[in-house]
Design an enzyme around this catalytic site. Structure first.
Site, PDB file in Angstrom:
ATOM      1  N   ASN A   9      31.752  21.055 -47.904  1.00 13.99           N
ATOM      2  CA  ASN A   9      32.353  19.721 -47.831  1.00 13.99           C
ATOM      3  C   ASN A   9      32.934  19.484 -46.430  1.00 13.99           C
ATOM      4  OD1 ASN A   9      33.144  17.177 -48.630  1.00 13.99           O
ATOM      5  ND2 ASN A   9      35.008  17.869 -49.658  1.00 13.99           N
ATOM      6  N   GLU A  35      26.361  20.897 -46.906  1.00 13.11           N
ATOM      7  CA  GLU A  35      27.227  19.765 -46.559  1.00 13.11           C
ATOM      8  C   GLU A  35      28.053  20.077 -45.306  1.00 13.11           C
ATOM      9  OE1 GLU A  35      29.584  16.126 -48.758  1.00 13.11           O
ATOM     10  OE2 GLU A  35      29.305  17.972 -49.886  1.00 13.11           O
ATOM     11  N   ASP A 148      23.791  23.910 -53.517  1.00 12.94           N
ATOM     12  CA  ASP A 148      24.324  22.875 -54.400  1.00 12.94           C
ATOM     13  C   ASP A 148      23.147  22.053 -54.915  1.00 12.94           C
ATOM     14  OD1 ASP A 148      25.557  20.764 -55.619  1.00 12.94           O
ATOM     15  OD2 ASP A 148      26.752  20.147 -53.887  1.00 12.94           O
ATOM     16  N   ASN A 150      23.458  19.998 -57.490  1.00  9.51           N
ATOM     17  CA  ASN A 150      24.030  18.753 -58.022  1.00  9.51           C
ATOM     18  C   ASN A 150      23.545  18.432 -59.438  1.00  9.51           C
ATOM     19  OD1 ASN A 150      26.077  17.262 -56.579  1.00  9.51           O
ATOM     20  ND2 ASN A 150      24.661  17.210 -54.850  1.00  9.51           N
ATOM     21  N   HIS A 246      34.256  22.864 -53.626  1.00  8.06           N
ATOM     22  CA  HIS A 246      33.411  23.860 -54.289  1.00  8.06           C
ATOM     23  C   HIS A 246      34.005  25.249 -54.069  1.00  8.06           C
ATOM     24  CE1 HIS A 246      29.637  21.308 -54.802  1.00  8.06           C
ATOM     25  NE2 HIS A 246      30.383  20.559 -54.014  1.00  8.06           N
TER      26      HIS A 246
END
Length: 257
Positions: A9, A35, A148, A150, A246
């Site tokens: 993130n 990310e 990830d 998702n 996360h």
């Protein structure tokens, strides 16, 4: 062989939260990150080459968005950036490192939660990425896809599954697609192979008290070819410190590429 995967993130945000203080202590062989929210020119110093590691990155064209990376202790035989699908590669979602007969991939599937246009982009990714997954599953190499995805696969993989059945990340079409990855391609959800327990999550919303109450989703995976998955020995989700919304997923393999 120890492999870590984490959606940061934001690479710079995770750096400020101590990620690179924590990282060397893990003695991991490869760390997959997603990310980045950074361009190549933003990545320098410890972010590019933390103690004992070399970093490789596939950044999105859009600033402050997406991007994936790999940190490795030994030099890969080769690095492959992108899928060859322009719409996917513009968002920086796929980076592969080869070591002998092993391929390790840092992967970041789109989130569809911000609106219909992003859910459409997620479905586009799933459709066009699947043939590449097929080729990876059948290529004769050991393959590990970390990142990830998702998507929470089953009801056990998120706390509030009943109320999320119409929400991105737990849509029937997404879950069925992931089932096809496991059932037809015979790729293996390594964490779930080792740990069948409930309440094991890797992401928590910043709303409410999701982290404090462990109201989370398991959407970060290490997904492997059967031979490598069979060598997995220990799996854990690290929650003692927070570098992101996360948590790091750490898996050890009795495997030497």
């Amino acid at each position: 062989m120890r492999i870590v995967t984490l959606n940061l993130n934001g690479l710079r945000s995770a750096t400020s939260k101590g990620f690179f203080d924590w990282l060397p202590r893990q003695e991991a062989d490869v760390i997959c990150v997603q990310e980045l929210k950074a361009q190549q020119g933003d990545i320098h110093g410890i972010m590019r080459a933390p103690n004992g590691y070399t970093g490789y990155f596939h950044c999105a064209e859009k600033k402050g968005y997406s991007g994936v990376g790999l940190y490795t202790r030994r030099s890969p035989d080769q690095i492959m950036e992108g899928t060859g699908i322009p719409e996917i590669d513009a968002e920086g979602r796929y980076l592969r490192a080869d070591f002998g007969n092993l391929s390790i991939i840092s992967l970041y599937l789109p989130s569809g939660s911000s609106g219909e246009h992003r859910q459409a982009a997620k479905f586009f990714f799933m459709e066009h990425f699947f043939p590449l997954l097929q080729s990876l599953a059948g290529c004769g190499r050991e393959v590990l896809l970390c990142g990830d995805w998702n998507i929470a696969h089953k009801e056990i993989d998120l706390k509030n599954w009943r109320s999320n059945q119409k929400n991105s990340g737990f849509l029937p079409e997404e879950r069925a697609w992931l089932s096809t990855v496991f059932d037809e391609l015979k790729l293996v959800d390594v964490f779930r192979k080792i740990n069948p327990a409930p309440d094991q999550y890797t992401w928590w919303s910043n709303r409410g008290q999701a982290w404090a109450k462990n109201v989370g989703w398991r959407i970060d995976y290490q997904i492997a070819t059967p031979g490598l998955a069979g060598k997995a020995t220990v799996a854990s989700i690290y929650k003692d410190e927070r570098f992101s919304d996360h948590a790091p997923l750490i898996i050890d393999y009795d495997f030497n590429p």
